[in-house]
Scaffold this motif. Structure first.
Motif, PDB file in Angstrom:
ATOM      1  N   SER A 143     101.363  47.898  25.260  1.00 20.59           N
ATOM      2  CA  SER A 143     102.500  47.603  26.126  1.00 20.59           C
ATOM      3  C   SER A 143     102.014  46.755  27.290  1.00 20.59           C
ATOM      4  O   SER A 143     100.854  46.765  27.643  1.00 20.59           O
ATOM      5  N   SER A 144     102.935  46.019  27.850  1.00 21.90           N
ATOM      6  CA  SER A 144     102.615  45.119  28.961  1.00 21.90           C
ATOM      7  C   SER A 144     103.482  45.442  30.164  1.00 21.90           C
ATOM      8  O   SER A 144     104.579  45.969  30.040  1.00 21.90           O
ATOM      9  N   ASN A 145     102.973  45.089  31.320  1.00 20.84           N
ATOM     10  CA  ASN A 145     103.705  45.207  32.570  1.00 20.84           C
ATOM     11  C   ASN A 145     104.051  43.797  33.042  1.00 20.84           C
ATOM     12  O   ASN A 145     103.228  42.893  32.948  1.00 20.84           O
ATOM     13  N   TYR A 146     105.265  43.627  33.543  1.00 24.48           N
ATOM     14  CA  TYR A 146     105.741  42.306  33.926  1.00 24.48           C
ATOM     15  C   TYR A 146     106.212  42.280  35.377  1.00 24.48           C
ATOM     16  O   TYR A 146     106.799  43.237  35.870  1.00 24.48           O
ATOM     17  N   HIS A 147     105.964  41.154  36.024  1.00 26.63           N
ATOM     18  CA  HIS A 147     106.440  40.901  37.383  1.00 26.63           C
ATOM     19  C   HIS A 147     107.525  39.834  37.282  1.00 26.63           C
ATOM     20  O   HIS A 147     107.320  38.774  36.688  1.00 26.63           O
TER      21      HIS A 147
ATOM     22  N   PRO B  63     102.315  44.478  41.431  1.00 27.64           N
ATOM     23  CA  PRO B  63     102.548  43.479  42.476  1.00 27.64           C
ATOM     24  C   PRO B  63     103.056  44.156  43.753  1.00 27.64           C
ATOM     25  O   PRO B  63     103.506  45.302  43.724  1.00 27.64           O
ATOM     26  N   THR B  64     102.983  43.452  44.849  1.00 33.54           N
ATOM     27  CA  THR B  64     103.526  43.955  46.110  1.00 33.54           C
ATOM     28  C   THR B  64     105.011  43.625  46.139  1.00 33.54           C
ATOM     29  O   THR B  64     105.396  42.464  46.037  1.00 33.54           O
TER      30      THR B  64
ATOM     31  N   GLY C 219     115.914  46.404  46.148  1.00 32.36           N
ATOM     32  CA  GLY C 219     116.904  46.995  45.280  1.00 32.36           C
ATOM     33  C   GLY C 219     117.812  46.074  44.499  1.00 32.36           C
ATOM     34  O   GLY C 219     118.447  46.505  43.563  1.00 32.36           O
ATOM     35  N   SER C 220     117.924  44.812  44.828  1.00 32.79           N
ATOM     36  CA  SER C 220     118.890  43.969  44.134  1.00 32.79           C
ATOM     37  C   SER C 220     118.315  43.213  42.934  1.00 32.79           C
ATOM     38  O   SER C 220     119.064  42.738  42.091  1.00 32.79           O
ATOM     39  N   LEU C 221     116.986  43.092  42.861  1.00 32.05           N
ATOM     40  CA  LEU C 221     116.322  42.415  41.746  1.00 32.05           C
ATOM     41  C   LEU C 221     115.144  43.259  41.278  1.00 32.05           C
ATOM     42  O   LEU C 221     114.509  43.944  42.070  1.00 32.05           O
ATOM     43  N   PRO C 222     114.804  43.181  39.982  1.00 35.04           N
ATOM     44  CA  PRO C 222     113.605  43.889  39.528  1.00 35.04           C
ATOM     45  C   PRO C 222     112.368  43.191  40.075  1.00 35.04           C
ATOM     46  O   PRO C 222     112.379  41.988  40.300  1.00 35.04           O
ATOM     47  N   CYS C 223     111.339  43.949  40.335  1.00 38.93           N
ATOM     48  CA  CYS C 223     110.080  43.340  40.756  1.00 38.93           C
ATOM     49  C   CYS C 223     109.037  43.563  39.668  1.00 38.93           C
ATOM     50  O   CYS C 223     108.361  42.642  39.258  1.00 38.93           O
TER      51      CYS C 223
ATOM     52  N   ALA D  12     113.308  49.027  36.109  1.00 37.51           N
ATOM     53  CA  ALA D  12     112.256  48.476  36.975  1.00 37.51           C
ATOM     54  C   ALA D  12     111.550  49.595  37.750  1.00 37.51           C
ATOM     55  O   ALA D  12     112.201  50.483  38.308  1.00 37.51           O
ATOM     56  N   VAL D  13     110.230  49.522  37.778  1.00 36.38           N
ATOM     57  CA  VAL D  13     109.429  50.489  38.524  1.00 36.38           C
ATOM     58  C   VAL D  13     109.561  50.196  40.009  1.00 36.38           C
ATOM     59  O   VAL D  13     109.614  51.102  40.841  1.00 36.38           O
ATOM     60  N   GLN D  14     109.590  48.916  40.344  1.00 37.35           N
ATOM     61  CA  GLN D  14     109.762  48.477  41.727  1.00 37.35           C
ATOM     62  C   GLN D  14     110.860  47.420  41.755  1.00 37.35           C
ATOM     63  O   GLN D  14     111.087  46.736  40.764  1.00 37.35           O
ATOM     64  N   THR D  15     111.515  47.298  42.900  1.00 30.74           N
ATOM     65  CA  THR D  15     112.556  46.292  43.056  1.00 30.74           C
ATOM     66  C   THR D  15     112.231  45.398  44.260  1.00 30.74           C
ATOM     67  O   THR D  15     111.313  45.671  45.015  1.00 30.74           O
TER      68      THR D  15
END
Length: 101
Positions: A35-39, A61-62, A67-71, A96-99
């Motif tokens: 599996s891969s993680n994406y920014h 990533p930092t 909240g309005s877009l996936p990070c 998304a894990v982070q936004t």
């Protein structure tokens, strides 16, 4: 005639054993799925469903967690575009894990 039958039986046994050994020795192993993680590099919700707007990352990533877009989206196996096509923007954002803003 008896000697011929014994030789034929021995030759058949050797040929069968050779086939069994070579076929089992060269059976390809199944490829492991990683599996891969994406920014997400995009800046609008219209860009969320296009794989070209994501980059593979090895460390998180930092993100500002706006909240309005996936990070960052984690643990996607297979084609990212297929994964994106199967989801709505809201589902992508929820996964998304982070936004970010």
């Amino acid at each position: 005639m008896r000697r011929f039958k014994l030789n034929l039986a021995l030759a058949t046994f050797i040929a069968g054993s050779a086939i069994a050994i070579t076929q089992s020795s060269f059976t390809p192993a199944k490829a492991a799925k990683f599996s891969s993680n994406y920014h997400f590099k995009g800046t609008t919700t219209a860009q969320m469903k296009t794989a070209a707007n994501y980059e593979v990352v090895t460390s998180p990533p930092t993100c500002d967690n706006g909240g309005s877009l996936p990070c960052e989206i984690d643990n996607i196996s297979g084609s990212l575009q297929t994964w994106l096509d199967a989801r709505t923007n809201a589902q992508i954002l929820a996964a998304a894990v982070q936004t970010k803003n």
